[in-house]
Design a protein around this motif. Structure first.
Motif, PDB file in Angstrom:
ATOM      1  N   UNK A 390      25.367  13.270 -11.312  1.00 59.67           N
ATOM      2  CA  UNK A 390      24.288  12.539 -10.655  1.00 59.67           C
ATOM      3  C   UNK A 390      23.041  13.408 -10.554  1.00 59.67           C
ATOM      4  N   UNK A 391      21.862  12.849 -10.842  1.00 60.67           N
ATOM      5  CA  UNK A 391      20.622  13.607 -10.675  1.00 60.67           C
ATOM      6  C   UNK A 391      20.257  13.728  -9.203  1.00 60.67           C
ATOM      7  N   UNK A 392      19.222  14.507  -8.941  1.00 62.76           N
ATOM      8  CA  UNK A 392      18.820  14.736  -7.555  1.00 62.76           C
ATOM      9  C   UNK A 392      18.197  13.504  -6.928  1.00 62.76           C
ATOM     10  N   UNK A 393      17.385  12.771  -7.676  1.00 62.44           N
ATOM     11  CA  UNK A 393      16.746  11.565  -7.142  1.00 62.44           C
ATOM     12  C   UNK A 393      16.490  10.600  -8.295  1.00 62.44           C
ATOM     13  N   UNK A 394      15.918   9.458  -7.955  1.00 65.15           N
ATOM     14  CA  UNK A 394      15.677   8.433  -8.976  1.00 65.15           C
ATOM     15  C   UNK A 394      14.616   8.865  -9.975  1.00 65.15           C
ATOM     16  N   UNK A 395      13.599   9.588  -9.508  1.00 65.96           N
ATOM     17  CA  UNK A 395      12.586  10.079 -10.444  1.00 65.96           C
ATOM     18  C   UNK A 395      13.171  11.026 -11.468  1.00 65.96           C
ATOM     19  N   UNK A 396      14.088  11.905 -11.017  1.00 65.14           N
ATOM     20  CA  UNK A 396      14.764  12.795 -11.960  1.00 65.14           C
ATOM     21  C   UNK A 396      15.667  12.007 -12.899  1.00 65.14           C
ATOM     22  N   UNK A 493       5.347  -8.605  -9.712  1.00 70.13           N
ATOM     23  CA  UNK A 493       6.089  -8.109  -8.550  1.00 70.13           C
ATOM     24  C   UNK A 493       7.342  -7.362  -8.975  1.00 70.13           C
ATOM     25  N   UNK A 494       8.031  -7.902  -9.956  1.00 75.88           N
ATOM     26  CA  UNK A 494       9.215  -7.214 -10.473  1.00 75.88           C
ATOM     27  C   UNK A 494       8.857  -5.850 -11.055  1.00 75.88           C
ATOM     28  N   UNK A 495       7.750  -5.790 -11.808  1.00 71.74           N
ATOM     29  CA  UNK A 495       7.324  -4.503 -12.369  1.00 71.74           C
ATOM     30  C   UNK A 495       6.980  -3.505 -11.276  1.00 71.74           C
ATOM     31  N   UNK A 496       6.313  -3.983 -10.211  1.00 72.92           N
ATOM     32  CA  UNK A 496       5.987  -3.076  -9.105  1.00 72.92           C
ATOM     33  C   UNK A 496       7.241  -2.548  -8.431  1.00 72.92           C
ATOM     34  N   UNK A 497       8.220  -3.416  -8.181  1.00 70.48           N
ATOM     35  CA  UNK A 497       9.468  -2.978  -7.551  1.00 70.48           C
ATOM     36  C   UNK A 497      10.293  -2.099  -8.480  1.00 70.48           C
ATOM     37  N   UNK A 498      10.149  -2.287  -9.790  1.00 65.71           N
ATOM     38  CA  UNK A 498      10.876  -1.448 -10.736  1.00 65.71           C
ATOM     39  C   UNK A 498      10.335  -0.014 -10.723  1.00 65.71           C
ATOM     40  N   UNK A 508      19.379   9.075  -5.674  1.00 69.28           N
ATOM     41  CA  UNK A 508      19.920   8.360  -6.837  1.00 69.28           C
ATOM     42  C   UNK A 508      20.722   7.133  -6.430  1.00 69.28           C
ATOM     43  N   UNK A 509      21.589   7.288  -5.443  1.00 73.62           N
ATOM     44  CA  UNK A 509      22.417   6.154  -5.017  1.00 73.62           C
ATOM     45  C   UNK A 509      21.562   5.022  -4.463  1.00 73.62           C
ATOM     46  N   UNK A 514      18.961  -0.225  -5.078  1.00 71.87           N
ATOM     47  CA  UNK A 514      17.731  -1.025  -5.029  1.00 71.87           C
ATOM     48  C   UNK A 514      17.576  -1.856  -6.301  1.00 71.87           C
ATOM     49  N   UNK A 515      17.886  -1.278  -7.465  1.00 70.04           N
ATOM     50  CA  UNK A 515      17.783  -2.027  -8.709  1.00 70.04           C
ATOM     51  C   UNK A 515      18.806  -3.162  -8.759  1.00 70.04           C
TER      52      UNK A 515
END
Length: 856
Positions: A390-396, A493-498, A508-509, A514-515
């Motif tokens: 697992x990465x550290x966060x979603x951005x990673x 809106x979907x693109x913004x939330x993505x 990450x979790x 969220x997705x």
């Protein structure tokens, strides 16, 4: 002929007419003679004409009359123009060459006299109605005024700055020419030339004074304002055209210069000064849009004005706010500009300003494209490093740590803002579409009016005619504009939330959750809305985001299993919900059903991999999915969801079988299990043709098993095909006696006889040819007994070829023993025998053909 005829008594005459009767007879005779004479004269005249026509030469064709290539007015204008040009050239030559031979007084007197004469003569010519000549002489006079200005600069003001003097001279000339044109309104040239010359003074003055870029842009915009005023207030067509072209050129040049100054500003005062210039340009465009009467031109001017206002305000905000807020700042100005749709401005002006605001919003949304593509396609990188941790966060997880954090946040904010504007527009569009003077939607008019009289019915417009040409019917074929707007807002809106989870650097979790929640929300919208456009958009976005999160979840085993299980459950729930709702869009349930089967197969595959099963065992485990799909399809019956479930299950089964190809025994087992599933499907009345697929799978399973056992005998592979094929053929002929023996028995017999014959020709032993010959003999006898063409032909052919193969060694030995001349001799005797009994052989061949033809 005597003058009178006297009747005398002659011998034998007994009847002498009286004088009156005699006169009548004479008159009749004379009229007959006159009529005959007239007929003969007409015939004579016709014959003379025919003879003259034959003797005279053919008349020459008429010569074409050439139209004059130039009308008299055109010739006159050409001559006058040429004369004016020559006089102007002469004046220039006099000014440049002969000027020095005269003194100052002489020079002034000559130029003044010539100029005043050239400017005064048109008045006399206009009184005599010589307008074209007056135009030419006036043009000469206007050209002489330019030479006067040049001469004045050379003689009296040689030390004056060239740009400054040119600016002053152009201003004076423009004023003089305007006054001259107003004094003689019949002349068409002075006023347009005055307007064209008026484009130069302010710009040249700014450049001569070295006033700077801001002053130059202001001079251009002031010139454009003058041109707009002239174009809107003057009725002369030539003046309006020149003023319009000048306004567009000067306004565009000045606006572009002001925009460059605003973009290159380094501090707030510079941005404010550039913004003031942009607002000046915007005010000119908006005033022009307000005063223009043609809607297209008014809308275009208002569009330009709206863009300039946005650029002015956005440039100031760009300097006042941090760099990351540049695009949001321009976007905020564009959103604020949309307030004009609720004002009392004319409709064309409202449309132009709103269009400019929407263009700025579209450009802002386009600016977010890199962040959106990274958030959407970034998870695909985990396909090559699945379950690596697992990465550290979603951005990673999205492999975008090098991007500044505020940029994705700003991108999400921009997309959300544009989506909000579209949602608001969807509510305002119905009201904006109403014509002025009509009551708002849902309200009755203040004064009831009598219903309009119905027009007379046209032919074919009765109740029986089709409504294809009705406007309402045509409009109903396309989705309403608010639905399309809501679909666009939903996508933004979907693109913004993505983008948001990676922009906020969520764990990450939490990002994966969220997705998944985003996919669930989109599926809920697709299952419950009635609008087809919105439902289709939501469904596409749900499937896209589900694929993205499924790839993102490949980082860990737990995330993969949990995400795939959640997606399977979500799409199954959406399938059931959409299938039960009568108002649901028809295509939602089938697509959701296909996605359910696909994610179920992926979940089973991931589960098998997590249990450390080998690929072939994972394939066997995946066969559970097509089996469950077949059971569900049998339970659904003739439901619209049945084909999607069966097709997706078949694809999953093919993938499962492909996973087992590395191990022959397991591969045969997978094929047999697939045959069982297909055979179970074929038990349904509407799926009988699937039985062929089941038979093929069973046959392939048998062949793979035989290959795994090392069996190389072809009959082991062909007999499992021949026996069922012959049984099926016999059953078919029993139910359909007219079926040909080639259709019923040909494929089954050929499946074994032909491969066995090929194997027998290369076999050195005697067992295979003996068995093959015996079988072929039995088949031939059976065909002859039951008068069947296919068994007789195939069996006899194979029997003959098999016998030839067995006799081939002996024939070779005999040929080697015989002399060399004997084979040609025997061939010659054979040909002679055939030739001698040719007709008998033909009768025998026809008899054999007829016998075979009577067989089936």
């Amino acid at each position: 002929m005597p003058a009178a005829v006297s009747w005398t008594t002659l011998p034998g005459m007994t009847n002498i007419p009286p004088p009156a009767e005699e006169l009548r007879i004479l008159d009749l005779e004379l009229r007959r003679i006159d009529a005959r004479r007239t007929q003969l004269l007409q015939r004579r005249a016709w014959l003379l004409g025919a003879l003259q026509a034959a003797a005279a030469p053919a008349p020459a064709p008429p010569r074409p009359v050439r139209a004059p290539e130039a009308a008299p007015p055109n010739v006159q204008n050409a001559l006058l123009t040429l004369g004016g040009i020559l006089l102007t050239i002469a004046a220039i030559a006099f000014t440049l060459v002969s000027w020095g031979h005269l003194g100052i007084g002489g020079r002034s007197a000559v130029l003044a006299a010539v100029t005043l004469t050239a400017l005064g003569v048109p008045a006399l010519l206009l009184r005599r109605k010589l307008r074209s000549t007056a135009e030419t002489v006036a043009a000469l006079g206007l050209a002489l005024t330019v030479l006067d200005a040049y001469a004045l600069h050379v003689v009296a003001l040689p030390q004056a700055d060239t740009l400054g003097y040119t600016a002053a001279a152009s201003a004076v000339l423009a004023a003089l020419w305007a006054g001259y044109g107003l004094a003689f309104r019949e002349l068409r040239l002075p006023l347009p030339l005055a307007v064209a010359t008026a484009q130069l003074p302010l710009f040249l003055w700014a450049r001569a004074a070295d006033a700077g870029d801001h002053a130059t842009a202001a001079a251009l915009l002031a010139t454009a304002a003058f041109d707009v005023a002239v174009a809107l207030r003057v009725g002369d067509p030539g003046v309006r055209v020149i003023a319009t072209v000048g306004a567009c050129a000067a306004g565009l040049w000045g606006a572009m210069a002001a925009g460059y100054l605003s973009w290159s500003a380094t501090d707030l005062p510079d941005a404010a000064r550039a913004g003031a210039l942009l607002l000046l340009a915007a005010s000119i465009a908006l005033v022009a849009a307000w005063l223009i009467t043609q809607p297209p031109q008014a809308t275009g001017a208002a569009f330009a004005g709206g863009l300039l206002v946005t650029a002015a305000a956005g440039g100031v905000l760009r300097e006042a706010l941090p760099a990351a807020w540049t695009v949001p700042g321009y976007l905020a100005c564009a959103v604020a500009l949309l307030a004009v749709v609720r004002t009392a401005l004319p409709r064309p002006v409202q449309r132009g300003i709103a269009g400019s605001a929407l263009l700025v919003q579209a450009l802002a949304a386009l600016w977010t494209l890199p962040a959106f593509v990274t958030a959407l396609l970034g998870p695909a990188s985990w396909a090559a490093k699945a379950w690596s941790g697992a990465p550290s966060d979603t951005g990673d997880a999205l492999a975008v740590p090098e991007l500044p954090a505020q940029h994705p946040v700003m991108a999400s904010l921009v997309l959300a803002t544009v989506a909000g504007v579209l949602f608001a527009a969807a509510r305002l569009l119905p009201a904006a579409a109403e014509q002025p003077g009509e009551p708002p939607s849902g309200q009755a008019p203040a004064t009831p009016a009598a219903p309009p009289a119905e027009p007379a019915a046209e032919p074919g417009s009765g109740p029986g005619s089709g409504p294809a040409g009705h406007p309402a019917t045509k409009a109903s074929a396309q989705p309403p504009l608010p639905d399309v707007t809501i679909s666009g807002a939903l996508a933004l809106t979907w693109a913004a939330l993505l983008i948001l989870p990676s922009a906020l650097q969520l764990p990450y979790a939490f990002g994966v959750s969220a997705y998944v929640a985003l996919s669930a929300a989109l599926l809920a919208v697709a299952s419950r809305v009635r609008s087809k456009a919105v439902a289709f958009t939501s469904l596409v976005l749900a499937v896209t985001s589900s694929v993205s999160v499924a790839l993102l979840a490949l980082a860990t085993t737990a995330a993969t299993l949990g995400t795939l299980g959640a997606l399977t459950a979500l799409f199954l729930a959406a399938t059931v919900l959409a299938a039960r709702r009568r108002e649901a869009t028809p295509g939602v349930a089938p697509v959701a059903a296909c996605a359910t089967v696909a994610y179920a197969a992926a979940l089973v595959c991931a589960t098998g991999t997590a249990w450390n099963l080998r690929p072939e065992h994972v394939g066997l485990l995946m066969l559970v999915v097509p089996a469950l799909g077949a059971l569900a399809a049998a339970r659904l019956g003739r439901h619209p969801l049945t084909p999607p479930v069966e097709i997706t299950g078949a694809v999953a089964g093919a993938i499962a079988v492909a996973l087992t190809m590395g191990h022959a025994t397991t591969f045969a087992l997978a094929l047999a299990l697939g045959g069982v599933i297909a055979a179970g499907t074929a038990l349904r009345t509407d799926r009988r043709p699937v039985g062929y697929a089941a038979g093929a799978l069973f046959l392939l399973a048998t062949w793979v098993r035989l290959a795994a056992w090392g069996v190389e005998t072809p009959e082991a592979y062909t007999l499992p095909v021949t026996v069922p094929a012959l049984v099926i053929g016999a059953l078919r002929r029993r139910h359909t006696p007219e079926t040909s023996s080639w259709t019923a028995y040909g494929p089954g017999l050929a499946a074994t006889l032909l491969p066995s014959l090929v194997a027998a020709w290369s076999d050195a032993h005697w067992q295979r040819p003996l068995l093959l010959g015996t079988a072929a003999l039995l088949i031939t006898l059976a065909g002859a007994r039951h008068r069947l063409q296919a068994p007789l032909a195939l069996g006899g052919t194979v029997l003959a070829l098999d016998a030839l193969h067995e006799l081939a060694p002996y024939i070779v030995q005999v040929v080697d023993v015989l002399p060399r001349w004997l084979p040609p001799a025997l061939a010659g005797l054979l040909l002679l025998a055939i030739g001698a009994t040719y007709e008998q052989r033909l009768r025998d061949a026809r008899r054999v053909r007829d016998v075979l033809g009577r067989m089936r």
